[in-house]
Enzyme design. Structure first.
Site, PDB file in Angstrom:
ATOM      1  N   HIS A  15       0.857  -1.183   0.000  1.00 17.47           N
ATOM      2  CA  HIS A  15       0.000   0.000   0.000  1.00 17.47           C
ATOM      3  C   HIS A  15       0.896   1.237   0.000  1.00 17.47           C
ATOM      4  O   HIS A  15       1.924   1.269   0.676  1.00 17.47           O
ATOM      5  CB  HIS A  15      -0.896  -0.018   1.234  1.00 17.47           C
ATOM      6  CG  HIS A  15      -1.876   1.104   1.293  1.00 17.47           C
ATOM      7  ND1 HIS A  15      -1.522   2.376   1.696  1.00 17.47           N
ATOM      8  CD2 HIS A  15      -3.202   1.162   0.994  1.00 17.47           C
ATOM      9  CE1 HIS A  15      -2.576   3.164   1.642  1.00 17.47           C
ATOM     10  NE2 HIS A  15      -3.611   2.449   1.220  1.00 17.47           N
ATOM     11  N   ASP A  17       0.962   4.185   1.388  1.00 16.36           N
ATOM     12  CA  ASP A  17       1.343   4.751   2.682  1.00 16.36           C
ATOM     13  C   ASP A  17       2.319   3.839   3.421  1.00 16.36           C
ATOM     14  O   ASP A  17       3.207   4.308   4.140  1.00 16.36           O
ATOM     15  CB  ASP A  17       0.108   4.984   3.551  1.00 16.36           C
ATOM     16  CG  ASP A  17      -0.795   6.070   2.999  1.00 16.36           C
ATOM     17  OD1 ASP A  17      -0.282   6.999   2.346  1.00 16.36           O
ATOM     18  OD2 ASP A  17      -2.024   5.987   3.208  1.00 16.36           O
ATOM     19  N   LYS A  18       2.159   2.527   3.235  1.00 14.28           N
ATOM     20  CA  LYS A  18       3.062   1.596   3.901  1.00 14.28           C
ATOM     21  C   LYS A  18       4.427   1.529   3.208  1.00 14.28           C
ATOM     22  O   LYS A  18       5.439   1.258   3.859  1.00 14.28           O
ATOM     23  CB  LYS A  18       2.413   0.213   3.979  1.00 14.28           C
ATOM     24  CG  LYS A  18       1.383   0.123   5.082  1.00 14.28           C
ATOM     25  CD  LYS A  18       2.062   0.305   6.417  1.00 14.28           C
ATOM     26  CE  LYS A  18       1.140   0.786   7.493  1.00 14.28           C
ATOM     27  NZ  LYS A  18       1.867   1.286   8.660  1.00 14.28           N
ATOM     28  N   GLU A  43      10.568  11.494   7.082  1.00 12.06           N
ATOM     29  CA  GLU A  43       9.279  11.482   6.404  1.00 12.06           C
ATOM     30  C   GLU A  43       9.485  11.155   4.922  1.00 12.06           C
ATOM     31  O   GLU A  43      10.461  11.611   4.314  1.00 12.06           O
ATOM     32  CB  GLU A  43       8.584  12.846   6.513  1.00 12.06           C
ATOM     33  CG  GLU A  43       8.475  13.377   7.930  1.00 12.06           C
ATOM     34  CD  GLU A  43       7.438  12.644   8.764  1.00 12.06           C
ATOM     35  OE1 GLU A  43       6.613  11.921   8.177  1.00 12.06           O
ATOM     36  OE2 GLU A  43       7.447  12.820   9.995  1.00 12.06           O
ATOM     37  N   GLU A  56      14.759  15.108   9.610  1.00 14.04           N
ATOM     38  CA  GLU A  56      15.969  15.459  10.342  1.00 14.04           C
ATOM     39  C   GLU A  56      16.703  14.204  10.802  1.00 14.04           C
ATOM     40  O   GLU A  56      16.073  13.272  11.311  1.00 14.04           O
ATOM     41  CB  GLU A  56      15.633  16.310  11.575  1.00 14.04           C
ATOM     42  CG  GLU A  56      14.936  17.624  11.258  1.00 14.04           C
ATOM     43  CD  GLU A  56      13.450  17.452  10.982  1.00 14.04           C
ATOM     44  OE1 GLU A  56      12.981  17.998   9.952  1.00 14.04           O
ATOM     45  OE2 GLU A  56      12.786  16.755  11.761  1.00 14.04           O
ATOM     46  N   LYS A 162      -5.716  -4.227   0.606  1.00 15.66           N
ATOM     47  CA  LYS A 162      -6.381  -3.858   1.854  1.00 15.66           C
ATOM     48  C   LYS A 162      -7.272  -5.003   2.312  1.00 15.66           C
ATOM     49  O   LYS A 162      -7.815  -5.747   1.499  1.00 15.66           O
ATOM     50  CB  LYS A 162      -7.262  -2.616   1.657  1.00 15.66           C
ATOM     51  CG  LYS A 162      -6.532  -1.314   1.418  1.00 15.66           C
ATOM     52  CD  LYS A 162      -7.545  -0.170   1.369  1.00 15.66           C
ATOM     53  CE  LYS A 162      -6.863   1.173   1.243  1.00 15.66           C
ATOM     54  NZ  LYS A 162      -7.854   2.283   1.281  1.00 15.66           N
ATOM     55  N   PHE A 227      -8.524  -3.876 -10.482  1.00 12.67           N
ATOM     56  CA  PHE A 227      -7.535  -3.180  -9.645  1.00 12.67           C
ATOM     57  C   PHE A 227      -6.142  -3.470 -10.228  1.00 12.67           C
ATOM     58  O   PHE A 227      -5.279  -3.998  -9.557  1.00 12.67           O
ATOM     59  CB  PHE A 227      -7.664  -3.655  -8.196  1.00 12.67           C
ATOM     60  CG  PHE A 227      -6.864  -2.897  -7.170  1.00 12.67           C
ATOM     61  CD1 PHE A 227      -6.041  -1.831  -7.492  1.00 12.67           C
ATOM     62  CD2 PHE A 227      -6.939  -3.261  -5.833  1.00 12.67           C
ATOM     63  CE1 PHE A 227      -5.311  -1.156  -6.532  1.00 12.67           C
ATOM     64  CE2 PHE A 227      -6.217  -2.603  -4.853  1.00 12.67           C
ATOM     65  CZ  PHE A 227      -5.408  -1.548  -5.203  1.00 12.67           C
ATOM     66  N   ASP A 235      -2.025   6.075  -6.191  1.00 10.35           N
ATOM     67  CA  ASP A 235      -2.321   6.947  -5.059  1.00 10.35           C
ATOM     68  C   ASP A 235      -1.012   7.270  -4.360  1.00 10.35           C
ATOM     69  O   ASP A 235      -0.245   6.366  -4.002  1.00 10.35           O
ATOM     70  CB  ASP A 235      -3.277   6.234  -4.095  1.00 10.35           C
ATOM     71  CG  ASP A 235      -3.782   7.132  -2.986  1.00 10.35           C
ATOM     72  OD1 ASP A 235      -3.602   8.359  -3.077  1.00 10.35           O
ATOM     73  OD2 ASP A 235      -4.361   6.594  -2.018  1.00 10.35           O
ATOM     74  N   ALA A 236      -0.726   8.543  -4.135  1.00  8.50           N
ATOM     75  CA  ALA A 236       0.489   8.923  -3.418  1.00  8.50           C
ATOM     76  C   ALA A 236       0.474   8.364  -2.002  1.00  8.50           C
ATOM     77  O   ALA A 236      -0.586   8.224  -1.380  1.00  8.50           O
ATOM     78  CB  ALA A 236       0.631  10.444  -3.389  1.00  8.50           C
ATOM     79  N   ARG A 241       0.367   7.912   7.734  1.00  6.74           N
ATOM     80  CA  ARG A 241      -1.030   8.142   7.382  1.00  6.74           C
ATOM     81  C   ARG A 241      -1.914   6.936   7.706  1.00  6.74           C
ATOM     82  O   ARG A 241      -3.107   6.943   7.380  1.00  6.74           O
ATOM     83  CB  ARG A 241      -1.135   8.496   5.896  1.00  6.74           C
ATOM     84  CG  ARG A 241      -2.285   9.429   5.599  1.00  6.74           C
ATOM     85  CD  ARG A 241      -2.159  10.184   4.319  1.00  6.74           C
ATOM     86  NE  ARG A 241      -1.923   9.359   3.139  1.00  6.74           N
ATOM     87  CZ  ARG A 241      -1.963   9.835   1.893  1.00  6.74           C
ATOM     88  NH1 ARG A 241      -2.237  11.120   1.689  1.00  6.74           N
ATOM     89  NH2 ARG A 241      -1.715   9.057   0.867  1.00  6.74           N
ATOM     90  N   LYS A 242      -1.367   5.915   8.352  1.00  4.66           N
ATOM     91  CA  LYS A 242      -2.156   4.740   8.719  1.00  4.66           C
ATOM     92  C   LYS A 242      -2.021   4.464  10.208  1.00  4.66           C
ATOM     93  O   LYS A 242      -1.751   3.343  10.643  1.00  4.66           O
ATOM     94  CB  LYS A 242      -1.698   3.531   7.887  1.00  4.66           C
ATOM     95  CG  LYS A 242      -2.200   3.562   6.455  1.00  4.66           C
ATOM     96  CD  LYS A 242      -3.690   3.329   6.373  1.00  4.66           C
ATOM     97  CE  LYS A 242      -4.242   3.419   4.956  1.00  4.66           C
ATOM     98  NZ  LYS A 242      -4.336   4.802   4.479  1.00  4.66           N
ATOM     99  N   LYS A 262      10.716   7.489  13.286  1.00  2.00           N
ATOM    100  CA  LYS A 262      11.093   8.220  14.490  1.00  2.00           C
ATOM    101  C   LYS A 262      11.941   7.345  15.403  1.00  2.00           C
ATOM    102  O   LYS A 262      11.567   6.202  15.697  1.00  2.00           O
ATOM    103  CB  LYS A 262       9.843   8.669  15.251  1.00  2.00           C
ATOM    104  CG  LYS A 262       8.971   9.645  14.475  1.00  2.00           C
ATOM    105  CD  LYS A 262       7.723  10.006  15.256  1.00  2.00           C
ATOM    106  CE  LYS A 262       6.846  10.978  14.464  1.00  2.00           C
ATOM    107  NZ  LYS A 262       5.601  11.311  15.178  1.00  2.00           N
ATOM    108  N   LYS A 266      11.663   9.918  20.535  1.00  6.01           N
ATOM    109  CA  LYS A 266      10.358  10.481  20.201  1.00  6.01           C
ATOM    110  C   LYS A 266       9.290   9.638  20.902  1.00  6.01           C
ATOM    111  O   LYS A 266       9.011   8.503  20.513  1.00  6.01           O
ATOM    112  CB  LYS A 266      10.117  10.469  18.697  1.00  6.01           C
ATOM    113  CG  LYS A 266      10.780  11.612  17.936  1.00  6.01           C
ATOM    114  CD  LYS A 266      12.264  11.482  17.862  1.00  6.01           C
ATOM    115  CE  LYS A 266      12.872  12.513  16.923  1.00  6.01           C
ATOM    116  NZ  LYS A 266      14.347  12.405  16.924  1.00  6.01           N
ATOM    117  N   ASP A 268       6.200   9.790  20.912  1.00  9.11           N
ATOM    118  CA  ASP A 268       5.092   9.331  20.074  1.00  9.11           C
ATOM    119  C   ASP A 268       5.189   7.829  19.851  1.00  9.11           C
ATOM    120  O   ASP A 268       4.170   7.124  19.870  1.00  9.11           O
ATOM    121  CB  ASP A 268       5.139  10.010  18.695  1.00  9.11           C
ATOM    122  CG  ASP A 268       4.491  11.374  18.690  1.00  9.11           C
ATOM    123  OD1 ASP A 268       3.752  11.681  19.624  1.00  9.11           O
ATOM    124  OD2 ASP A 268       4.756  12.128  17.744  1.00  9.11           O
TER     125      ASP A 268
END
Length: 379
Positions: A15, A17-18, A43, A56, A162, A227, A235-236, A241-242, A262, A266, A268
């Site tokens: 995918h 995003d992955k 990123e 960074e 998916k 598909f 799709d970018a 984003r997941k 990260k 971090k 998060d």
């Protein structure tokens, strides 16, 4: 007893995003291999014929981004079947730069938190992994879909895909899988009915326990039809984003911060891992059937800003004793988390797909504090 339905989704490593998450975590692992003290906030954007990597990094060594990107894209499976996104032909743009000196000073002084924010960890007794049943099933279906592709059990699957699972609950108990959805990228010339029947047998029936397996009529396959164009060409993709796929499938709360790319200063990422570790051990020790921990931090500060524990009425001991036990046994300072969970090692690339939780190979998934918890609560 009330009846309810809950749905969670997962996505495969192909995918878009992955793909972005995988590149960011591969950069992180490469940096940690060179310097375990590396600071990384990476990123990635992937789209047609291009991968852009920014963020960074402070490492003390040169880090070649382009070969990391190409190796990651090839490992995922974009190896030439689509010239618009292929490991050997994409254009790689490296926009990585040094970490802010203000952030570095605040974090390095006493290894304080790398950012402010709030994080959640959760566990319940619905599965052996102490994860909610819907996201557990969605991940396992996505993993199996990728396995079928990689082992060439069929010759038409492509990396993007998916899964989605709806589970029926009676009260708090999952009792049946009501619906299953798989959308999968595929090669040209394939009939949807043929693929549906083959993937029902090779994926769905192999993953869903027999007592929960619905009829094939409850299986929705490629609902939009063909598909053939997939991945970053269709799709970018962007890092982070997941976040619901990465955690509990929406079943538990999320603080909003993404994980991939990260380093463990971090919070998060590292504090979400620590909160899951603590919640899982507490549920395994029998203090509650469902338990959620919220941690929060202030940038540069060593101690958590706050700790909150919710048991949803499922506790088996006084909640005050649970809070006291957590305070005594779990150290949520960033330095202590990193030490306890082994987060200075290059262990992050495998987390980029199929969930950060519920997989026993990860250090934060170890059930290794149950005896300490039992002693602390006097059982």
């Amino acid at each position: 007893m009330s009846t309810s339905y809950f749905t969670s989704e997962s996505v495969t490593e192909g995918h878009p995003d992955k793909v972005a998450d995988a590149i960011s975590d591969a950069v992180l692992d490469a940096a940690i291999q060179l310097n375990p003290e590396a600071r990384v906030a990476c990123e990635t954007l992937v789209t047609t014929r291009r991968a852009v990597v920014g963020g960074e990094v402070r490492i003390g060594h040169d880090l070649e981004i382009e070969p990391i990107v190409r190796e990651t894209v090839e490992r995922i499976g974009y190896d030439g079947f689509d010239p618009d996104f292929s490991a050997d032909s994409i254009e790689v743009t490296d926009l990585v730069h040094s970490q802010s000196s203000d952030i570095a000073e605040g974090v390095d002084r006493e290894l304080g938190a790398g950012d402010q924010g709030l994080m959640f960890g959760y566990a319940n007794k619905e599965t052996d992994t102490l994860m909610p049943f819907p996201i557990h099933m969605a991940h396992r279906l996505a993993e199996r879909l990728a396995e079928v592709r990689k082992k060439e059990m069929v010759d038409y699957l492509r990396p993007d895909g998916k899964t989605q699972v709806t589970v029926r609950y009676e009260g708090d108990e999952p009792v049946a899988v009501e619906k299953i959805l798989i959308s999968t990228h595929h090669g040209p010339g394939m009939g949807q009915t043929e693929m549906k029947e083959e993937l029902w047998a090779l994926v769905v029936a192999e993953v869903v326990p027999e007592e929960h397996l619905p009829s094939i009529d409850a299986f929705i396959f490629n609902p939009s039809g063909r598909f053939e164009i997939g991945g970053p060409v269709a799709d970018a993709g962007l890092t982070g984003r997941k976040i619901i796929v990465d955690t509990y499938g929406g079943y538990a709360r999320h603080g909003g911060g993404a994980f991939s790319g990260k380093d463990s200063t971090k919070v998060d990422r590292s504090a979400a891992y620590a909160a899951r570790w603590a919640a899982k051990n507490l549920v395994a020790a029998g203090v509650a059937d469902r338990l959620e921990i919220q941690l929060s931090y202030a940038i540069g500060q060593v101690e958590p800003f706050s700790i909150y524990i919710e048991t949803f009425g499922s506790e088996h001991i006084d909640p005050r004793v649970i809070h006291k036990t957590v305070d005594e046994l779990f150290d949520f300072r960033p330095s202590a988390i990193i030490e306890a969970l082994g987060l200075r090692q290059p262990v992050f690339s495998p987390t980029a797909a199929y969930g950060h939780f519920g997989r026993p190979e990860f250090g934060w998934e170890q059930i290794n504090r149950v005896d300490d918890i039992a002693s602390a609560i006097g059982v």
